[in-house]
Design a protein around this motif. Sequence first.
Motif, PDB file in Angstrom:
ATOM      1  N   THR A  29      -8.666  -1.417  -1.166  1.00  0.00           N
ATOM      2  CA  THR A  29      -7.534  -1.041  -0.315  1.00  0.00           C
ATOM      3  C   THR A  29      -7.828   0.285   0.376  1.00  0.00           C
ATOM      4  OG1 THR A  29      -5.943  -2.186  -1.724  1.00  0.00           O
ATOM      5  CG2 THR A  29      -5.080  -0.443  -0.315  1.00  0.00           C
ATOM      6  N   ASP A  30      -7.479   0.375   1.650  1.00  0.00           N
ATOM      7  CA  ASP A  30      -7.707   1.586   2.423  1.00  0.00           C
ATOM      8  C   ASP A  30      -6.373   2.107   2.932  1.00  0.00           C
ATOM      9  OD1 ASP A  30      -9.741   2.417   5.357  1.00  0.00           O
ATOM     10  OD2 ASP A  30      -8.931   3.650   3.745  1.00  0.00           O
ATOM     11  N   THR A  31      -6.097   3.383   2.720  1.00  0.00           N
ATOM     12  CA  THR A  31      -4.859   3.978   3.210  1.00  0.00           C
ATOM     13  C   THR A  31      -5.164   5.077   4.218  1.00  0.00           C
ATOM     14  OG1 THR A  31      -4.746   5.454   1.287  1.00  0.00           O
ATOM     15  CG2 THR A  31      -3.563   3.371   1.145  1.00  0.00           C
TER      16      THR A  31
ATOM     17  N   ASN B 221       0.791  -1.226   0.000  1.00  0.00           N
ATOM     18  CA  ASN B 221       0.000   0.000   0.000  1.00  0.00           C
ATOM     19  C   ASN B 221       0.824   1.278   0.000  1.00  0.00           C
ATOM     20  OD1 ASN B 221      -2.952  -0.917   0.420  1.00  0.00           O
ATOM     21  ND2 ASN B 221      -1.816  -2.134   1.897  1.00  0.00           N
TER      22      ASN B 221
ATOM     23  N   LYS C 193      -6.007  -1.116  -6.469  1.00  0.00           N
ATOM     24  CA  LYS C 193      -6.364  -0.143  -5.432  1.00  0.00           C
ATOM     25  C   LYS C 193      -7.791  -0.337  -4.919  1.00  0.00           C
ATOM     26  CE  LYS C 193      -3.142   3.336  -7.183  1.00  0.00           C
ATOM     27  NZ  LYS C 193      -2.563   2.532  -8.249  1.00  0.00           N
TER      28      LYS C 193
ATOM     29  N   MET D 141       0.147   2.868   5.509  1.00  0.00           N
ATOM     30  CA  MET D 141      -1.119   2.444   6.104  1.00  0.00           C
ATOM     31  C   MET D 141      -1.262   3.037   7.494  1.00  0.00           C
ATOM     32  SD  MET D 141      -1.624  -1.593   5.139  1.00  0.00           S
ATOM     33  CE  MET D 141      -3.283  -1.633   5.863  1.00  0.00           C
TER      34      MET D 141
ATOM     35  N   ASN E 218      -4.297   5.977  -3.500  1.00  0.00           N
ATOM     36  CA  ASN E 218      -3.700   4.667  -3.227  1.00  0.00           C
ATOM     37  C   ASN E 218      -4.706   3.615  -2.807  1.00  0.00           C
ATOM     38  OD1 ASN E 218      -1.474   6.609  -3.150  1.00  0.00           O
ATOM     39  ND2 ASN E 218      -0.241   4.864  -2.525  1.00  0.00           N
ATOM     40  N   GLY E 219      -5.958   4.012  -2.622  1.00  0.00           N
ATOM     41  CA  GLY E 219      -6.956   3.026  -2.228  1.00  0.00           C
ATOM     42  C   GLY E 219      -8.370   3.545  -2.422  1.00  0.00           C
TER      43      GLY E 219
END
Length: 268
Positions: A221-223, A24, A218, A27, A181-182
Amino acid sequence: MAEEPRPSFAAERRERILELVRANGAMALRDIATRVSASEVTVRRDVRAMEAEGLLDRRRGGAAMPGRLGPEQNYTRMTGQAAQEKRAIALAAARLVEDDDAIALGPGTTAEALARELVGRTNLTVVTTSLPAAEVLAAAPGVEVVMTGGTLNGPSRALVGAGAEDALSRLRVRRAFLSGNGVTAERGLSNPNPAVAAVDRTLVSIAEEAVVLADSSKIGTDTMVQTVPPELIAHLVTDNRADPEVLMTLEDTGTLVHIAILDTDRGE
């Protein structure tokens, strides 16, 4: 003897943390803790130890990969990642841009790919904080490029800070095209860099609609920092390998999802 398995468990957990942050870029600690089934206190201790070993960099409330590459090398590396997906997404996103339009382009290699698809447009105004996007469009005779002031963020090659946000707040555009990014159905678009995320939020505020450009890696996905909440994502442009469950949930919140078919998957 009862304590012997613990170092092995800690090593496995830290290996998993490194894999997550590597995937990622950065994070939040709370997200890492959830993914490795550990407390945030434990993860913070792991990250501190891994930073001492040079494996990670601590950030406020999170962790990131160490800055071993210079800005130019880092950006070039990102350009080469998911290149086929970014090209397909750029082609699809370009259909949302009309001649005589006024749009905004955020930073990122996917946004730069979109800029390349806009070179032949007529009477188009593009507001951008991205140096690479501005360079691509500088030679386009039918495109007027508007850039902000601000501070240059090396890794993203974008202008950030209060100067950029103030300049943007005085403008209005029809659509803002943003990458990050997410993307999740719960938090929308996110970015590991707070300064970049703040400018992206300003880009959303000056636009009638927000368009998110995100390749399949992405999706889901969680940033660290939320950029665009899901209810404000009018359009999401992604590729055909994205998680369909996440896409369907986003559609339920009102997002119009555009699927770009990769050349290698056509005819299958």
